[in-house]
Design an enzyme around this catalytic site. Structure first.
Site, PDB file in Angstrom:
ATOM      1  N   SER A  68       0.839  -1.188   0.000  1.00 44.45           N
ATOM      2  CA  SER A  68       0.000   0.000   0.000  1.00 44.45           C
ATOM      3  C   SER A  68       0.874   1.238   0.000  1.00 44.45           C
ATOM      4  O   SER A  68       2.064   1.176   0.297  1.00 44.45           O
ATOM      5  CB  SER A  68      -0.880   0.003   1.247  1.00 44.45           C
ATOM      6  OG  SER A  68      -0.065   0.281   2.363  1.00 44.45           O
ATOM      7  N   LYS A  69       0.261   2.346  -0.334  1.00 43.46           N
ATOM      8  CA  LYS A  69       0.994   3.602  -0.327  1.00 43.46           C
ATOM      9  C   LYS A  69       1.512   3.895   1.070  1.00 43.46           C
ATOM     10  O   LYS A  69       2.552   4.490   1.251  1.00 43.46           O
ATOM     11  CB  LYS A  69       0.068   4.748  -0.753  1.00 43.46           C
ATOM     12  CG  LYS A  69      -0.194   4.723  -2.230  1.00 43.46           C
ATOM     13  CD  LYS A  69      -1.063   5.892  -2.639  1.00 43.46           C
ATOM     14  CE  LYS A  69      -1.583   5.625  -4.041  1.00 43.46           C
ATOM     15  NZ  LYS A  69      -2.687   6.436  -4.437  1.00 43.46           N
ATOM     16  N   ARG A  70       0.737   3.440   2.052  1.00 45.33           N
ATOM     17  CA  ARG A  70       1.111   3.725   3.429  1.00 45.33           C
ATOM     18  C   ARG A  70       2.443   3.088   3.818  1.00 45.33           C
ATOM     19  O   ARG A  70       3.133   3.559   4.696  1.00 45.33           O
ATOM     20  CB  ARG A  70       0.007   3.276   4.391  1.00 45.33           C
ATOM     21  CG  ARG A  70      -0.973   4.381   4.703  1.00 45.33           C
ATOM     22  CD  ARG A  70      -2.087   3.888   5.572  1.00 45.33           C
ATOM     23  NE  ARG A  70      -2.885   2.888   4.855  1.00 45.33           N
ATOM     24  CZ  ARG A  70      -3.270   1.737   5.383  1.00 45.33           C
ATOM     25  NH1 ARG A  70      -2.933   1.414   6.591  1.00 45.33           N
ATOM     26  NH2 ARG A  70      -4.000   0.896   4.677  1.00 45.33           N
ATOM     27  N   GLY A  88       4.961   3.301   2.367  1.00 46.59           N
ATOM     28  CA  GLY A  88       5.979   4.339   2.186  1.00 46.59           C
ATOM     29  C   GLY A  88       7.081   4.000   1.211  1.00 46.59           C
ATOM     30  O   GLY A  88       7.597   4.868   0.539  1.00 46.59           O
TER      31      GLY A  88
END
Ligand code: GLU
Length: 482
Positions: free
Chosen positions: A251-253, A255
């Site tokens: 996920s984008k989370r 990072g």
């Protein structure tokens, strides 16, 4: 002749998954001496993000995935941007062909009616009930003349099955009654991805469709479209899912999943590309360090696996470290100096610092923690001088440092070799073990228990004046704190 395409939507950053799709499409083309094309899929105007196009170009360029055809390189089948193709009326024309043949139909249903289909639970998956398929020619003409909003839907057969062959997942068959009458043209006049990808892949001569496996479930519908048009179906290569270390979808989370984020974190593009190639594919021999050229030679898509690939940051770091070790010095310095520069003491030989740093870092951002002491000795406690194996402690260290000052003052040859010989002779003369001299000296000039080089290497880099200054400060510290 093989022709593949990378067909990103300009919706934001290029994540590892997008990069892998681009890379595999590129490698399949290069491996087969084919053509690699770039197409921009911007028909979903709501998801369009300003600047995303630049990121796509920058990323492909940086990663070395140069396309043979695309918006900026005409290959005769353009335009290569779907909104431009849409403005030419291309998708509308093809959709109307299907309306004429009975494979598609106009649908004027309101949002309220469609919502009610989802609500009553009778229709599976809130499937569209083909209400508008039964409108008469006159009703349709009338609605169109009145300017009523409409979509065009595929008329999926209600019986039978549809099969398709995927190179990775094998043959997949679904019952047609599980398939929705998908929308081909939206009420804003733009085509859906589902429709545009089929029309474009055909018109642009794509032989191998490479994309993420989130499209696997829709592929039967694409096959129905190819069939309705009487077109040949391309070879499908759906790539496996990529997960994080906890087996969650990347996920984008997390990072670390955008190419440019990784560059910012000190990774080099060759290593990222190499690592990304291994997310779902492996070479026949186990040599995992492969340049893009080598990947082009070795990439055989039949070796792509089905099981999810785990994005392992530790492994990417290791691989990046291998690439850094192999860099020639000039290339290393070019990348390292923006970070390393501020820690190189005035007058020091940059190459001596690089000798310490290059074999020891995994990413460039490891540099500050490794050599920050060259700029300034960090705060430390004097128990650092106590070392069992080196058979030394604070008091002995104070003695050694005090005695070594005149020796270090008495020479101007601050090369590592000369200093090393000098300190060995000093230890010998005093009846000390080497470690009993080297340990306190190294601690005094670095304030650290671990340094990327021995005592005399550090003295060489720091130079005479700074080294003596640091040792004197250490003596004062020991005197004050013992
Ligand atoms: N435009 C799609 C996306 O960015 C590409 C899918 C495909 O490669 O066909 O997800």
């Amino acid at each position: 002749m093989i022709k593949t395409r990378f067909a990103p939507s300009p919706t934001g950053r290029m994540h590892v998954g997008n990069l892998r799709t681009a890379l595999y499409a590129y490698l399949i083309a290069r491996h087969g001496n084919g053509t690699f094309m770039l197409r921009i899929e911007d028909t979903d105007q709501e998801r369009f993000v300003e600047g995303a196009l630049d990121i796509i170009y920058r990323t492909l360029d940086h990663a070395g995935l140069h396309h043979d055809e695309g918006p900026d390189k005409d290959g005769g089948v353009g335009p290569y941007v779907q909104s431009d193709r849409c403005r030419m009326g291309l998708y509308q024309t093809y959709a109307e062909k299907l309306v004429e043949s009975g494979d598609a139909y106009y649908c004027f249903c309101t949002k309220e009616r469609l919502d009610s289909l989802k609500g009553d639970g009778e229709e599976e998956f809130g499937k569209y009930d083909k209400h508008c398929l039964h409108l008469s020619k006159e009703e349709i003409a009338d609605n169109l003349a009145k300017g009523m909003p409409y979509v065009i839907r595929l008329n999926v057969p209600t019986e039978g099955t549809t099969s398709f062959q995927d190179e990775i997942y094998g043959e997949i068959t679904v019952n047609n009654d599980e398939l929705d009458d998908m929308i081909l043209i939206k009420s804003d006049g733009f085509p859906t991805y589902n429709f545009a990808n089929v029309v474009d892949d055909h018109l642009m001569g794509i032989t191998h469709v490479v994309r993420g496996n989130e499209y696997l479930a829709s592929s039967p519908k694409y096959n129905l479209l190819y069939k309705a048009f009487g077109w040949d179906v391309p070879v499908y290569v759906h790539c496996p899912l990529i997960t994080d270390e906890n087996h969650h979808k990347l996920s984008k989370r997390s990072g670390h999943s955008s190419f440019e984020d990784l560059l910012d974190q000190g990774f080099i593009s060759e290593a990222i590309v190499n690592y990304v190639a291994l997310l779902g594919w492996s070479p026949e021999d186990n040599n995992e360090i492969l340049t893009l050229k080598e990947l082009e030679e070795k990439f055989d898509y039949t070796r792509i696996g089905k099981s999810p690939a785990v994005f392992d940051m530790g492994k990417l770091r290791w691989m990046n470290g291998e690439y850094i070790k192999k860099m020639d010095r000039a290339a290393f310095l070019e990348k390292a100096m923006p970070i390393m520069g501020e820690f190189v003491p005035a007058g020091a030989d940059v190459n001596k610092v690089a000798d310490m740093v290059q074999p020891r870092i995994e990413v460039f951002n490891d540099i500050p923690a490794l050599i920050d002491f060259l700029k300034e000795v960090p705060a430390y406690t004097i128990d650092m001088y106590r070392h069992k194996k080196m058979k030394t402690d604070e008091a002995l260290s104070l003695q050694v440092l005090t005695d070594v000052i005149p020796v270090l003052e008495g020479t101007d040859d601050y090369s590592n070799d000369a200093l090393y010989q000098l300190l060995l002779a000093f230890a010998n003369e005093k009846g000390l073990k080497n470690g009993q001299v080297m340990w306190p000296v190294r601690t005094a000039v670095s304030g650290k228990a671990q340094t990327p080089g021995g005592a005399t290497q550090l003295l060489e880099v720091l130079g005479k004046e700074e080294s003596l200054k640091r040792i004197r400060t250490a003596i004062e510290k020991l005197q004050a704190e013992i």
